[in-house]
Design an enzyme around this catalytic site. Structure first.
Site, PDB file in Angstrom:
ATOM      1  CG  HIS A  34      -1.639   1.384   1.536  1.00 54.33           C
ATOM      2  ND1 HIS A  34      -2.450   1.972   0.633  1.00 54.33           N
ATOM      3  CD2 HIS A  34      -1.384   2.293   2.541  1.00 54.33           C
ATOM      4  CE1 HIS A  34      -2.946   2.967   1.063  1.00 54.33           C
ATOM      5  NE2 HIS A  34      -2.227   3.193   2.133  1.00 54.33           N
ATOM      6  CG  HIS A  60       0.277   7.444   4.008  1.00 53.66           C
ATOM      7  ND1 HIS A  60       0.922   6.788   3.272  1.00 53.66           N
ATOM      8  CD2 HIS A  60      -0.739   6.975   4.404  1.00 53.66           C
ATOM      9  CE1 HIS A  60       0.002   5.543   2.899  1.00 53.66           C
ATOM     10  NE2 HIS A  60      -1.064   5.868   3.597  1.00 53.66           N
ATOM     11  CG  ASP A  61      -1.176   4.682   6.968  1.00 55.64           C
ATOM     12  OD1 ASP A  61      -1.648   5.700   7.216  1.00 55.64           O
ATOM     13  OD2 ASP A  61      -1.421   3.922   6.109  1.00 55.64           O
ATOM     14  CD  GLU A  64      -4.073   7.075  10.955  1.00 55.81           C
ATOM     15  OE1 GLU A  64      -5.039   6.244  10.758  1.00 55.81           O
ATOM     16  OE2 GLU A  64      -3.956   7.866  10.585  1.00 55.81           O
ATOM     17  CG  ASP A  65      -1.532   2.492  11.089  1.00 49.94           C
ATOM     18  OD1 ASP A  65      -2.517   2.802  11.960  1.00 49.94           O
ATOM     19  OD2 ASP A  65      -1.853   2.409   9.851  1.00 49.94           O
ATOM     20  CG  ASP A 121      -4.255   6.808   2.224  1.00 47.21           C
ATOM     21  OD1 ASP A 121      -3.740   5.638   2.270  1.00 47.21           O
ATOM     22  OD2 ASP A 121      -4.749   7.430   3.255  1.00 47.21           O
TER      23      ASP A 121
END
Length: 181
Positions: A34, A60-61, A64-65, A121
């Site tokens: 991804h 980008h994640d 957050e993750d 995204d």
């Protein structure tokens, strides 16, 4: 620093941070797939000229993750990249419904680079949902996801015609697939 070296460093960083993560779909693809797709979409859209947006797309994640911190991103990739990643990061302290609404409400105020990342995204997510949806998601839940993604993208229309066209194609194909089931 050299853009290709920066890209390789960001890919390595993201791949290691997301090592044990898989996509939610039935194929359970490695999460890094991804990230690579989002970065490719941004790189193609900018003809490789927006280093900050491309690196942010790969990363980008991470806030957050994963256990990555903004300070860690700043040290490794600079304040601009870290700021864009922070812009596209949901506040996990909020409920899922609040996070989703904030994405819609705040989309238009994001930086250009963050909007590019968000478009890519959402496109990647819809493509993934159409090709390999989570096994336990109903048709209604899938439709809600597609419509929510569209609501976010509709707030940032005018950012990049090519990315918007890619999103629209993914949305239309996904909706057609849902109706064909």
């Amino acid at each position: 620093m050299n853009a290709l070296v920066d890209f390789a460093r960001a890919l390595d960083f993201a791949a290691h941070k997301h090592t044990d993560q898989r996509r939610k779909g039935v194929r359970a693809e490695p999460y890094v797939n991804h990230l690579a797709e989002v970065a490719r979409l941004v790189a193609e859209a900018t003809e490789g000229k927006d280093r900050v947006a491309i690196l942010a797309a790969l990363l980008h994640d991470t806030l957050e993750d994963t256990d990555a911190t903004r300070e860690e991103l700043e040290r490794a990739f600079g304040a601009e990249v870290a700021a864009v990643v922070a812009e596209v990061t949901d506040d996990k302290r909020l409920s899922k419904a609040e996070r989703k609404q904030r994405q819609i409400d705040g989309a238009a105020t994001k930086s250009h680079a963050a909007k590019l990342v968000k478009l890519a995204d959402k496109t990647s997510n819809l493509r993934s949902m159409a090709a390999s949806p989570p096994a336990n998601w109903t048709q209604a839940r899938k439709r809600e996801y597609f419509d929510w993604a569209k609501a976010v993208v509709d707030r940032i229309r005018g950012t990049h015609a090519g990315l918007e066209a890619a999103f629209d194609a993914a949305y239309d194909a996904g909706i057609a697939g849902l109706q064909g089931v």
